[in-house]
Design a protein around this motif. Sequence first.
Motif, PDB file in Angstrom:
ATOM      1  N   ASP A 117       0.817  -1.171  -0.016  1.00 51.65           N
ATOM      2  CA  ASP A 117       0.070  -0.073  -0.165  1.00 51.65           C
ATOM      3  C   ASP A 117       0.899   1.172   0.018  1.00 51.65           C
ATOM      4  O   ASP A 117       1.860   1.479   0.731  1.00 51.65           O
ATOM      5  CB  ASP A 117      -1.046   0.040   1.188  1.00 51.65           C
ATOM      6  N   ALA A 118       0.407   2.387  -0.576  1.00 51.57           N
ATOM      7  CA  ALA A 118       1.027   3.614  -0.843  1.00 51.57           C
ATOM      8  C   ALA A 118       0.376   4.470  -0.057  1.00 51.57           C
ATOM      9  O   ALA A 118      -0.739   4.410   0.080  1.00 51.57           O
ATOM     10  CB  ALA A 118       1.508   3.725  -2.267  1.00 51.57           C
ATOM     11  N   SER A 119       0.979   5.681   0.227  1.00 54.58           N
ATOM     12  CA  SER A 119       0.481   6.789   0.994  1.00 54.58           C
ATOM     13  C   SER A 119      -0.565   7.443   0.128  1.00 54.58           C
ATOM     14  O   SER A 119      -1.520   7.945   0.771  1.00 54.58           O
ATOM     15  CB  SER A 119       1.449   7.837   1.695  1.00 54.58           C
ATOM     16  N   SER A 120      -0.137   7.573  -1.118  1.00 54.91           N
ATOM     17  CA  SER A 120      -1.129   8.129  -2.243  1.00 54.91           C
ATOM     18  C   SER A 120      -0.988   7.262  -3.371  1.00 54.91           C
ATOM     19  O   SER A 120       0.204   6.544  -3.688  1.00 54.91           O
ATOM     20  CB  SER A 120      -0.696   9.553  -2.506  1.00 54.91           C
ATOM     21  N   VAL A 140       2.486   5.372  -6.490  1.00 60.81           N
ATOM     22  CA  VAL A 140       2.596   3.921  -6.981  1.00 60.81           C
ATOM     23  C   VAL A 140       3.564   3.905  -8.287  1.00 60.81           C
ATOM     24  O   VAL A 140       4.353   2.903  -8.069  1.00 60.81           O
ATOM     25  CB  VAL A 140       1.029   3.559  -7.353  1.00 60.81           C
ATOM     26  N   PRO A 141       3.454   4.854  -9.131  1.00 67.78           N
ATOM     27  CA  PRO A 141       4.477   4.794 -10.221  1.00 67.78           C
ATOM     28  C   PRO A 141       5.877   4.771  -9.793  1.00 67.78           C
ATOM     29  O   PRO A 141       6.683   3.705 -10.210  1.00 67.78           O
ATOM     30  CB  PRO A 141       4.099   5.755 -11.084  1.00 67.78           C
ATOM     31  N   LEU A 142       6.285   5.493  -8.730  1.00 70.71           N
ATOM     32  CA  LEU A 142       7.451   5.442  -8.235  1.00 70.71           C
ATOM     33  C   LEU A 142       7.961   4.081  -7.662  1.00 70.71           C
ATOM     34  O   LEU A 142       9.039   3.748  -7.489  1.00 70.71           O
ATOM     35  CB  LEU A 142       7.749   6.662  -7.295  1.00 70.71           C
ATOM     36  N   GLN A 143       6.906   3.760  -6.653  1.00 68.36           N
ATOM     37  CA  GLN A 143       7.127   2.658  -5.971  1.00 68.36           C
ATOM     38  C   GLN A 143       7.215   1.341  -6.645  1.00 68.36           C
ATOM     39  O   GLN A 143       8.239   0.501  -6.647  1.00 68.36           O
ATOM     40  CB  GLN A 143       5.728   2.290  -5.082  1.00 68.36           C
ATOM     41  N   TYR A 144       6.341   1.214  -7.888  1.00 72.68           N
ATOM     42  CA  TYR A 144       6.510   0.051  -8.886  1.00 72.68           C
ATOM     43  C   TYR A 144       7.905   0.148  -9.531  1.00 72.68           C
ATOM     44  O   TYR A 144       8.732  -0.726  -9.821  1.00 72.68           O
ATOM     45  CB  TYR A 144       5.618   0.075  -9.874  1.00 72.68           C
ATOM     46  N   HIS A 145       8.528   1.353  -9.789  1.00 73.02           N
ATOM     47  CA  HIS A 145       9.792   1.434 -10.630  1.00 73.02           C
ATOM     48  C   HIS A 145      10.990   1.041  -9.632  1.00 73.02           C
ATOM     49  O   HIS A 145      11.825   0.411 -10.108  1.00 73.02           O
ATOM     50  CB  HIS A 145      10.097   2.932 -10.837  1.00 73.02           C
ATOM     51  N   ALA A 146      10.708   1.565  -8.300  1.00 74.92           N
ATOM     52  CA  ALA A 146      11.802   1.094  -7.321  1.00 74.92           C
ATOM     53  C   ALA A 146      11.655  -0.641  -7.091  1.00 74.92           C
ATOM     54  O   ALA A 146      12.659  -1.141  -6.923  1.00 74.92           O
ATOM     55  CB  ALA A 146      11.457   1.758  -6.027  1.00 74.92           C
ATOM     56  N   ASP A 161       3.128  15.008   0.450  1.00 73.94           N
ATOM     57  CA  ASP A 161       4.026  14.731   1.388  1.00 73.94           C
ATOM     58  C   ASP A 161       4.350  15.951   2.395  1.00 73.94           C
ATOM     59  O   ASP A 161       4.364  16.032   3.561  1.00 73.94           O
ATOM     60  CB  ASP A 161       5.117  14.075   0.909  1.00 73.94           C
ATOM     61  N   HIS A 162       4.528  17.166   1.665  1.00 75.59           N
ATOM     62  CA  HIS A 162       4.779  18.416   2.490  1.00 75.59           C
ATOM     63  C   HIS A 162       3.823  19.608   2.263  1.00 75.59           C
ATOM     64  O   HIS A 162       4.294  20.564   1.464  1.00 75.59           O
ATOM     65  CB  HIS A 162       6.291  18.775   2.103  1.00 75.59           C
ATOM     66  N   PRO A 163       2.563  19.194   2.466  1.00 78.88           N
ATOM     67  CA  PRO A 163       1.662  20.548   2.205  1.00 78.88           C
ATOM     68  C   PRO A 163       1.907  21.882   3.115  1.00 78.88           C
ATOM     69  O   PRO A 163       2.536  21.383   4.254  1.00 78.88           O
ATOM     70  CB  PRO A 163       0.348  19.681   2.678  1.00 78.88           C
ATOM     71  N   GLU A 164       1.333  22.998   2.870  1.00 79.24           N
ATOM     72  CA  GLU A 164       1.334  24.028   3.468  1.00 79.24           C
ATOM     73  C   GLU A 164       0.359  24.493   4.350  1.00 79.24           C
ATOM     74  O   GLU A 164      -0.077  25.409   4.802  1.00 79.24           O
ATOM     75  CB  GLU A 164       1.903  25.164   2.376  1.00 79.24           C
TER      76      GLU A 164
END
Length: 542
Positions: A239-242, A246-252, A284-287
């Motif tokens: 599971d991903a935080s968003s 997921v694309p970055l996670q699958y690439h990793a 991940d870093h909202p204002e």
Amino acid sequence: MARFIFITGGVVSSLGKGLMAASLAALLQARGYRVRIRKFDPYLNVDPGTMSPYQHGEVYVTDDGAETDLDLGHYERFTGVPSRQSDNVTSGRIYQEIIAKERRGDYLGATVQVIPHVTDAIKNFARADTDGLDFVLCEIGGTVGDIESLPFMEAIRQLRNDVGRENAVFIHVTLVPFIAAAGELKTKPTQHSVRDLTSLGIQPDVLVCRCEQPLPDSERAKIALFCNVSKEAVIPALDASSIYGVPLQYHAEGLDDQVLAAFGIKDAPPPVLQRWEEIMERLDHPEGEVTIGVVGKYTGLKDAYKSLQEALVHGGIANRVTVNIKWLDAEMFEQGEDVAQQLEPMHGILVPGGFGERGSEGKIASVSFARKKKVPFFGICLGMQMACIESARSTGIDKASTTEFGPTTEPVVGLITEWDSPRGREIRAEGGDLGGTMRLGAFPARLSGNSHSAAIYGASEISERHRHRYEVNIHYREPLEKDGLVFAGMSPDGSLPEIVERPDHPWFVGVQFHPELKSKPFDPHPLFASFIEAAVKQSRLV
């Protein structure tokens, strides 16, 4: 010639095949490849247009007027490639076309059978309109073992032989459950699912294993051994935080590398992933954060508003804020629930599209609250119609209503029976078929030059996607505008209201179309970006 990637699912449904397909397509696109994604749905409905949102989730509409599966929304949001009528097919549509041919005598007296006639039709669908593409990803709906998906499985088995084994790859998405009592991940369901798939003549090249816990190397090796794939081709999918991570996670985890390797492609350029890294940095870093109240009738199933939910997230990305969505059942405002108590904490109020009378008075009450309390308001499709009815009632037209809910002496909203479309003049008879008979697809609109909407779009002409049978009655324009509800956007012939707004309100916009269908994380729709910007300002006043 385009290469094909066939995606199947096993063990259980709802494993995220569509999200996986969209993510893989985005990774291939990031390497410079041209991609398109298609969805095969085994159910007998011709399309999901007549299905309840509780049964199927939202109906996603394409520019060319197709009512399709919600996964096509994922495909567009992740790749930016507009989906088409040819990107979604169901068993119902396949059989409808075959039976029509049989009745015409097109088969010249032959016995019409699943093989070859149904499987050939599926293969023709998969291969249509693929010129200029590098990869076509085809997601097979349902789960391996479902009886209704067997013709699709046979068709993709045949298609691999037709195009050459070097031009087709099979990906199987499975579940590796964690048994808390034993403290172990269990690989047996995956083994059984792959066994079922191979019994149909399909050997997967890559396994994507959904799991709640990290998949140890020993378990990956075990799956590889029993499922006849390399260990590197067993891809963990946690599971991903968003979903946009997921694309970055699958690439990793090497998904795109393994797919390219299965095709024998060794010189692929590395992916350019800055777009997805920037999106995740903003998430991940909202204002700040805002809370949006969505007052609808299908709030018990979030997938009924999937594109809407994602478009609000996109508006948050544009403004570097987290968007918290408060789902509010419109019916509770008709059952004595205090409207003010529920809506006062909201920084913005959105009334989405829908069908039928249930919850309508609750939606109108929400519009009234937003208008009087100067809370940013966004009405979409039925939400815009409720805003017009609320405005008419506030001017003294007490019986203002819509003919969708039954006969009325004040039809502020009425059934549209004729309209122009890219397909020509379309006519719908009252009491006729429900499927495929709405005003569907992309239509142009012209915006008033001094309107808030024109400023938001930065344009005087727009094109947006529609899905509705009822329109705001232009004959009520004068009393509504006297009440301050301005018709800011109209169809090119001036007969159909497309956008209404209140210039005396911080942010009050109603649209007849569905802007959420065109919003993307890397290109948020301007209306959603502006709405969330107004909600941010509202949050500073509360």
